[in-house]
Design a protein around this motif. Structure first.
Motif, PDB file in Angstrom:
ATOM      1  N   SER A 378       0.821  -1.204   0.000  1.00 48.04           N
ATOM      2  CA  SER A 378       0.000   0.000   0.000  1.00 48.04           C
ATOM      3  C   SER A 378       0.861   1.263   0.000  1.00 48.04           C
ATOM      4  CB  SER A 378      -0.869  -0.037   1.259  1.00 48.04           C
ATOM      5  OG  SER A 378      -1.389   1.212   1.503  1.00 48.04           O
ATOM      6  N   LYS A 379       0.308   2.331  -0.578  1.00 51.16           N
ATOM      7  CA  LYS A 379       0.986   3.629  -0.485  1.00 51.16           C
ATOM      8  C   LYS A 379       0.915   4.124   0.955  1.00 51.16           C
ATOM      9  CE  LYS A 379      -0.787   6.543  -3.557  1.00 51.16           C
ATOM     10  NZ  LYS A 379      -2.012   5.855  -3.835  1.00 51.16           N
ATOM     11  N   ASP A 380      -0.197   3.769   1.607  1.00 47.63           N
ATOM     12  CA  ASP A 380      -0.374   4.206   2.999  1.00 47.63           C
ATOM     13  C   ASP A 380       0.503   3.389   3.929  1.00 47.63           C
ATOM     14  OD1 ASP A 380      -2.193   6.133   2.443  1.00 47.63           O
ATOM     15  OD2 ASP A 380      -3.898   4.743   2.521  1.00 47.63           O
ATOM     16  N   ARG A 381       1.021   4.076   4.922  1.00 48.95           N
ATOM     17  CA  ARG A 381       1.901   3.392   5.853  1.00 48.95           C
ATOM     18  C   ARG A 381       1.357   3.443   7.267  1.00 48.95           C
ATOM     19  NH1 ARG A 381       7.036   2.718   3.546  1.00 48.95           N
ATOM     20  NH2 ARG A 381       6.257   2.189   1.510  1.00 48.95           N
ATOM     21  N   ASN A 382       0.123   3.890   7.381  1.00 51.53           N
ATOM     22  CA  ASN A 382      -0.419   4.091   8.723  1.00 51.53           C
ATOM     23  C   ASN A 382      -0.943   2.786   9.321  1.00 51.53           C
ATOM     24  OD1 ASN A 382      -2.837   3.616   7.479  1.00 51.53           O
ATOM     25  ND2 ASN A 382      -3.358   5.801   7.294  1.00 51.53           N
ATOM     26  N   LEU A 383      -1.401   2.897  10.568  1.00 48.90           N
ATOM     27  CA  LEU A 383      -1.824   1.707  11.310  1.00 48.90           C
ATOM     28  C   LEU A 383      -2.905   0.924  10.561  1.00 48.90           C
ATOM     29  CD1 LEU A 383      -1.839  -0.016  13.876  1.00 48.90           C
ATOM     30  CD2 LEU A 383      -3.333   1.672  14.926  1.00 48.90           C
ATOM     31  N   LEU A 384      -3.889   1.647  10.032  1.00 50.43           N
ATOM     32  CA  LEU A 384      -4.993   0.956   9.357  1.00 50.43           C
ATOM     33  C   LEU A 384      -4.483   0.150   8.159  1.00 50.43           C
ATOM     34  CD1 LEU A 384      -8.031   0.440   9.144  1.00 50.43           C
ATOM     35  CD2 LEU A 384      -8.217   2.508   7.733  1.00 50.43           C
ATOM     36  N   ALA A 385      -3.616   0.794   7.372  1.00 50.74           N
ATOM     37  CA  ALA A 385      -3.081   0.108   6.188  1.00 50.74           C
ATOM     38  C   ALA A 385      -2.269  -1.119   6.615  1.00 50.74           C
ATOM     39  CB  ALA A 385      -2.204   1.071   5.375  1.00 50.74           C
ATOM     40  N   THR A 406      -8.571   2.941  16.542  1.00 50.24           N
ATOM     41  CA  THR A 406      -9.922   3.414  16.231  1.00 50.24           C
ATOM     42  C   THR A 406     -10.842   2.233  15.913  1.00 50.24           C
ATOM     43  OG1 THR A 406      -9.336   3.536  13.925  1.00 50.24           O
ATOM     44  CG2 THR A 406      -9.037   5.558  15.206  1.00 50.24           C
ATOM     45  N   LYS A 407     -12.117   2.554  15.812  1.00 47.78           N
ATOM     46  CA  LYS A 407     -13.121   1.527  15.473  1.00 47.78           C
ATOM     47  C   LYS A 407     -12.753   0.863  14.129  1.00 47.78           C
ATOM     48  CE  LYS A 407     -18.105   1.060  15.458  1.00 47.78           C
ATOM     49  NZ  LYS A 407     -19.072   1.242  14.423  1.00 47.78           N
ATOM     50  N   GLU A 408     -12.337   1.705  13.194  1.00 47.98           N
ATOM     51  CA  GLU A 408     -12.000   1.198  11.861  1.00 47.98           C
ATOM     52  C   GLU A 408     -10.837   0.200  11.934  1.00 47.98           C
ATOM     53  OE1 GLU A 408     -11.111   4.497   9.345  1.00 47.98           O
ATOM     54  OE2 GLU A 408     -11.646   3.393   7.518  1.00 47.98           O
ATOM     55  N   VAL A 409      -9.819   0.574  12.699  1.00 47.89           N
ATOM     56  CA  VAL A 409      -8.640  -0.297  12.841  1.00 47.89           C
ATOM     57  C   VAL A 409      -9.047  -1.621  13.486  1.00 47.89           C
ATOM     58  CG1 VAL A 409      -6.489  -0.597  14.150  1.00 47.89           C
ATOM     59  CG2 VAL A 409      -6.927   1.566  12.948  1.00 47.89           C
TER      60      VAL A 409
END
Ligand SMILES: NC(=O)c1ccc[n+]([C@@H]2O[C@H](COP(=O)([O-])OP(=O)(O)OC[C@H]3O[C@@H](n4cnc5c(N)ncnc54)[C@H](O)[C@@H]3O)[C@@H](O)[C@H]2O)c1
Ligand SMILES: O=C(O)C[C@H](O)C(=O)O
Ligand SMILES: [Mg+2]
Length: 607
Positions: A378-385, A406-409
């Motif tokens: 992924s381009k994203d490197r954050n927790l969710l990704a 978060t809820k999403e994570v």
């Protein structure tokens, strides 16, 4: 001197660390009443009142420790908030140590969070405002020449078993607290006594004051520490080294526990001193051990093995990397693979996101976990990704970023594993990455949760039946394990604290997990059984120290039951011992009350 005022040899043929029977005392009158180690207040017996010139200094009724605990508890409850309760307990510790420890012992689950995290964090932040009396040893970087002398005032070679030292740079999750850090050294030592029976007169809390980068403190006219920016580099290393060498020389038996040092120093100092002396870094090793025990318990519930671990750690600082190392080493040992191979099961995230070989300024501790850049889709490197790509079964927070899970994570995690193990560990409570009620709600009660600070049980309509159930959440704090590791190390007089001793400690905690018997129970044993946990941990540590050839204490029993008895016998209990008057001439330092409170007693005349 030491536990020497009554040299009763134990049935194991050695001088135990804690003794029972009469305690020699050379203090009388008001000096005795103001000495926390000897003072019994209204519980002094009629004979003691006569022999120690106390008769007119106390109201006539002679009371029991239980009555004193009852009164003290009422006073405690009358304090309006937790910080006021904490300062009340601190005063009590300065007045009457047996009563202080007994009160805590009898109300431990209720008071634990008041003497320790999170309220101790508030006390530390307010140190210069709530200060009444000094406790502990204050060393400062501009008086390196005095380190040896100031340390020497605390006793002779046999007197000290356990030293906690901090430089105050990274206290709990509240950052740089300068000289107020002394309170974390004191609190950790109070826990060693409370949870593992380490003798309270044989410990030494230290703060190494190197200045502070906390602007608020620097601008506070009442701040009590060195009012300047932190000194770093060679002068800092020299200061720490002078302290360690002096402590080793003066107290060759003492175990040194490093607490709440900054990111740049914690691991570096541990790596430097570990091969040479019995030392321990609580934030790195203590946190690593307790967290691994929680993971083992979680895997037991999910019926998985270490091969199945896919661990994401959010916040790759001192604690995060300490946990990663402990888990990696356990995977390597269990699977019989290299540490490099085992590190593939662990992903670290820090401020830049997932750590890869391209991440700038990786610390030495982080490097083994950096993933190849091309592994990253992924381009994203954050927790969710990261959670979406890695599909972890264990997620740990040591970031100090509140509500970052978060809820999403959490929903993303729960979508790929049946029972996600989620451990938000950042202290104090307000910094937790998530709170248990949210984690349980978002996962319909499926998450296996343990937290860095205590939480009340969470109720909810979870599970198949839809009926309201109550889930108790374990506290995953290094306090579950560091007292027992310390106890085992000092009782065996271990020359070093080896990796195997730490693994043994982890196994000791893991085998006591309530979740082994009941999959809805907490992952770790609670504070109510903490002394029993410490005995098991100490036993495991001692057995491992013997096997490793680092134990120097003679006469350690081989038999497990005898070893437990040997350990328990040496644990200090908060009970009053009869006082026996001895003349000051020729009395031991302990009898003269010269340990721990040197400054306040020396030079005062006995009555
Ligand atoms: N429960 C326990 O037993 C226990 C033990 C030790 C530490 N802790 C807690 O863990 C926390 C961290 O302590 P530490 O000593 O490792 O501190 P630390 O400063 O060494 O580590 C914190 C890490 O989090 C990173 N971080 C900060 N913001 C971030 C963000 N937005 N995204 C990702 N990473 C981010 C920092 O860069 C740093 O590497 C504290 O709250 C501490 O109280 C708990
Ligand atoms: O002290 C604690 O509560 C745990 C840990 O050592 C920390 O620094 O947060
Ligand atoms: Mg700490």
């Amino acid at each position: 001197m030491s536990p020497s005022s009554n040299k009763t040899t134990s049935r194991f043929g050695h001088l135990p660390l804690s003794t029972s029977g009469p305690l020699e005392c050379a203090l009388k009158g008001t000096v005795l009443l103001t000495h926390p180690y000897f003072n019994k207040g209204s519980a002094f017996t009629p004979d003691e009142r006569r022999d120690f010139a106390l008769a007119g200094l106390l109201p006539p009724s002679v009371q029991t420790l239980e009555q004193q605990v009852q009164r003290a508890y009422e006073q405690y409850c009358a304090r309006p908030d937790d910080l006021a309760k904490n300062t009340f307990l601190t005063s009590m510790k300065e007045q009457n140590e047996v009563l202080y420890f007994r009160l805590l012992h009898d109300h431990l689950p209720e008071m634990f969070s008041v003497v320790y995290t999170p309220t101790e964090g508030d006390a530390i932040q307010n140190y210069s405002r709530i200060f009444r009396r000094p406790d502990g040893l204050f060393l400062n970087i501009h008086d390196v020449d005095r380190v040896y002398h100031d340390l020497s005032l605390w006793g002779t070679a046999d007197d000290i078993d356990y030293i906690v030292v901090t430089d105050g740079e990274e206290i709990l999750g509240i950052g740089d607290q300068g000289c107020g850090g002394i309170l974390i050294s004191i609190a950790k030592l109070a826990l060693t006594t409370l949870c593992a029976g380490i003798h309270p007169n044989r410990v030494l809390p230290v703060v190494l004051d190197c200045g502070t980068d906390n602007e608020e403190l620097l601008n506070d006219p009442l701040y009590l520490g060195l009012r300047e920016k932190r000194v770093r580099g060679e002068a800092y290393d020299n200061f720490v080294d002078t302290f360690v060498k002096a402590a080793r020389k003066l107290y060759p038996k003492a175990y040194i526990h490093f607490e709440d040092f900054g990111l740049q120093n914690a691991r570096r100092l541990l790596n430097k001193y570990r091969p040479e002396i019995p030392c321990f870094n609580d934030d790195v090793q203590g946190t690593g051990c307790v967290t691994l025990a929680a993971i083992f318990a979680g895997l037991h519930v999910t019926k998985q093995k270490v091969d199945d671990i896919r661990l994401v750690i959010f916040g790759a600082g001192t604690a995060g990397v300490g946990i990663a190392d402990q888990v990696r080493d356990a995977i390597a040992t269990e699977r019989g693979i290299s540490k490099e191979e085992a590190a593939k099961q662990i992903w670290l995230i820090d401020k830049p996101g997932i750590l890869t070989t391209d991440t700038e300024d990786l610390s030495e501790g982080q490097k083994p976990y950096a993933k190849a850049e091309d592994e990253w889709e992924s381009k994203d490197r954050n927790l969710l990704a990261v959670v979406k790509q890695v599909k972890p079964n264990v997620l740990i927070g040591t970031s100090t970023v509140p509500r970052s899970f978060t809820k999403e994570v959490v929903e993303a995690m729960a979508s790929s594993v049946e029972r996600p193990i989620i451990l938000p560990l950042s202290n104090p409570t307000r910094l937790h990455e998530a709170v248990p009620s949210d984690l349980l709600e978002w996962t319909n009660g499926k998450a296996l949760v343990a937290t860095g600070s205590p939480f009340k049980p969470v109720k909810g309509p979870w599970g198949e039946s839809g009926k309201e159930v109550e889930i108790e959440v374990a506290e995953c704090n290094n306090s579950v394990v560091f007292p027992g590791i310390g106890l085992g190390s000092i009782l065996s007089r271990a020359k070093l604290v080896t990796d195997k001793m730490l693994v043994a400690a982890v196994n000791g905690v893991a085998q006591l997990s309530p979740a082994l018997k009941d999959s809805t129970a907490p992952l770790l044993p609670g504070v109510d059984v903490v002394r029993d946990v410490s005995v098991v941990v100490a036993r495991k540590v001692i057995q491992s120290a013997v096997e490793e050839g680092v134990a120097t204490q003679e006469g350690i029993p081989d038999d497990e039951a005898e070893l437990d008895e040997w350990i328990r016998e040496q644990m200090w209990d908060p009970v009053y011992r009869p006082l026996k008057y001895v003349n000051k001439e020729g009395a031991s330092r302990e009898a003269k009350g010269e340990m721990r409170v040197v400054g306040s007693v020396e030079g005062r005349e006995q009555q």
